[in-house]
Design a protein around this motif. Sequence first.
Motif, PDB file in Angstrom:
ATOM      1  N   ASP A  19      63.297  56.733  17.625  1.00 45.57           N
ATOM      2  CA  ASP A  19      63.292  58.162  17.323  1.00 45.57           C
ATOM      3  C   ASP A  19      62.030  58.755  17.933  1.00 45.57           C
ATOM      4  O   ASP A  19      60.925  58.230  17.735  1.00 45.57           O
ATOM      5  N   PRO A  20      62.159  59.838  18.698  1.00 49.58           N
ATOM      6  CA  PRO A  20      60.995  60.409  19.373  1.00 49.58           C
ATOM      7  C   PRO A  20      59.975  60.969  18.380  1.00 49.58           C
ATOM      8  O   PRO A  20      60.304  61.273  17.235  1.00 49.58           O
ATOM      9  N   ARG A  21      58.768  61.086  18.877  1.00 49.51           N
ATOM     10  CA  ARG A  21      57.719  61.630  18.009  1.00 49.51           C
ATOM     11  C   ARG A  21      58.023  63.082  17.687  1.00 49.51           C
ATOM     12  O   ARG A  21      58.669  63.783  18.443  1.00 49.51           O
ATOM     13  N   TYR A  24      54.311  66.175  13.584  1.00 49.50           N
ATOM     14  CA  TYR A  24      53.356  65.536  12.668  1.00 49.50           C
ATOM     15  C   TYR A  24      53.601  64.053  12.442  1.00 49.50           C
ATOM     16  O   TYR A  24      53.033  63.467  11.518  1.00 49.50           O
ATOM     17  N   SER A  25      54.426  63.421  13.256  1.00 53.42           N
ATOM     18  CA  SER A  25      54.660  61.981  13.078  1.00 53.42           C
ATOM     19  C   SER A  25      54.878  61.320  14.438  1.00 53.42           C
ATOM     20  O   SER A  25      55.436  61.929  15.346  1.00 53.42           O
ATOM     21  N   PRO A  26      54.442  60.069  14.555  1.00 54.34           N
ATOM     22  CA  PRO A  26      54.617  59.351  15.821  1.00 54.34           C
ATOM     23  C   PRO A  26      56.072  58.916  16.011  1.00 54.34           C
ATOM     24  O   PRO A  26      56.893  59.031  15.100  1.00 54.34           O
ATOM     25  N   ALA A  27      56.369  58.394  17.191  1.00 56.95           N
ATOM     26  CA  ALA A  27      57.700  57.840  17.451  1.00 56.95           C
ATOM     27  C   ALA A  27      57.921  56.655  16.516  1.00 56.95           C
ATOM     28  O   ALA A  27      56.971  56.033  16.030  1.00 56.95           O
ATOM     29  N   THR A  28      59.184  56.353  16.238  1.00 53.88           N
ATOM     30  CA  THR A  28      59.504  55.224  15.370  1.00 53.88           C
ATOM     31  C   THR A  28      60.536  54.325  16.030  1.00 53.88           C
ATOM     32  O   THR A  28      61.507  54.794  16.613  1.00 53.88           O
ATOM     33  N   LEU A  29      60.291  53.042  15.947  1.00 54.04           N
ATOM     34  CA  LEU A  29      61.249  52.023  16.356  1.00 54.04           C
ATOM     35  C   LEU A  29      61.976  51.609  15.088  1.00 54.04           C
ATOM     36  O   LEU A  29      61.343  51.168  14.117  1.00 54.04           O
ATOM     37  N   ARG A  43      52.596  54.621  18.828  1.00 54.87           N
ATOM     38  CA  ARG A  43      52.358  55.523  19.952  1.00 54.87           C
ATOM     39  C   ARG A  43      53.282  55.117  21.098  1.00 54.87           C
ATOM     40  O   ARG A  43      53.730  53.967  21.180  1.00 54.87           O
ATOM     41  N   ASP A  44      53.528  56.047  22.015  1.00 55.87           N
ATOM     42  CA  ASP A  44      54.391  55.747  23.157  1.00 55.87           C
ATOM     43  C   ASP A  44      53.864  54.552  23.953  1.00 55.87           C
ATOM     44  O   ASP A  44      54.641  53.722  24.426  1.00 55.87           O
TER      45      ASP A  44
END
Length: 87
Positions: A19-21, A24-29, A43-44
Amino acid sequence: MSSGFSIDMASEQVEIRVDPRQTYSPATLVLRGKTFGLVLQARDEQLADIGDAINRHLKSIRYHEIPDHQSKLNHEYEPEAAHETET
């Protein structure tokens, strides 16, 4: 904060997505199986490092040279390639 986790997902079908950042929140795997769920915020650059490590492993075992796996990969990338040529 330090944490350690071990999840055996070898015998399960697993949904995997990134899910892309957001603002107010970073990307998530996200990894989800029948018996587990794991959400890793990163982080990316960290996601790129994870992807590189996985690709190095797959190359070392020559995963993409196995015919069944190659046909799966080709099938998965066909819609993306068709979409890229349309734009």
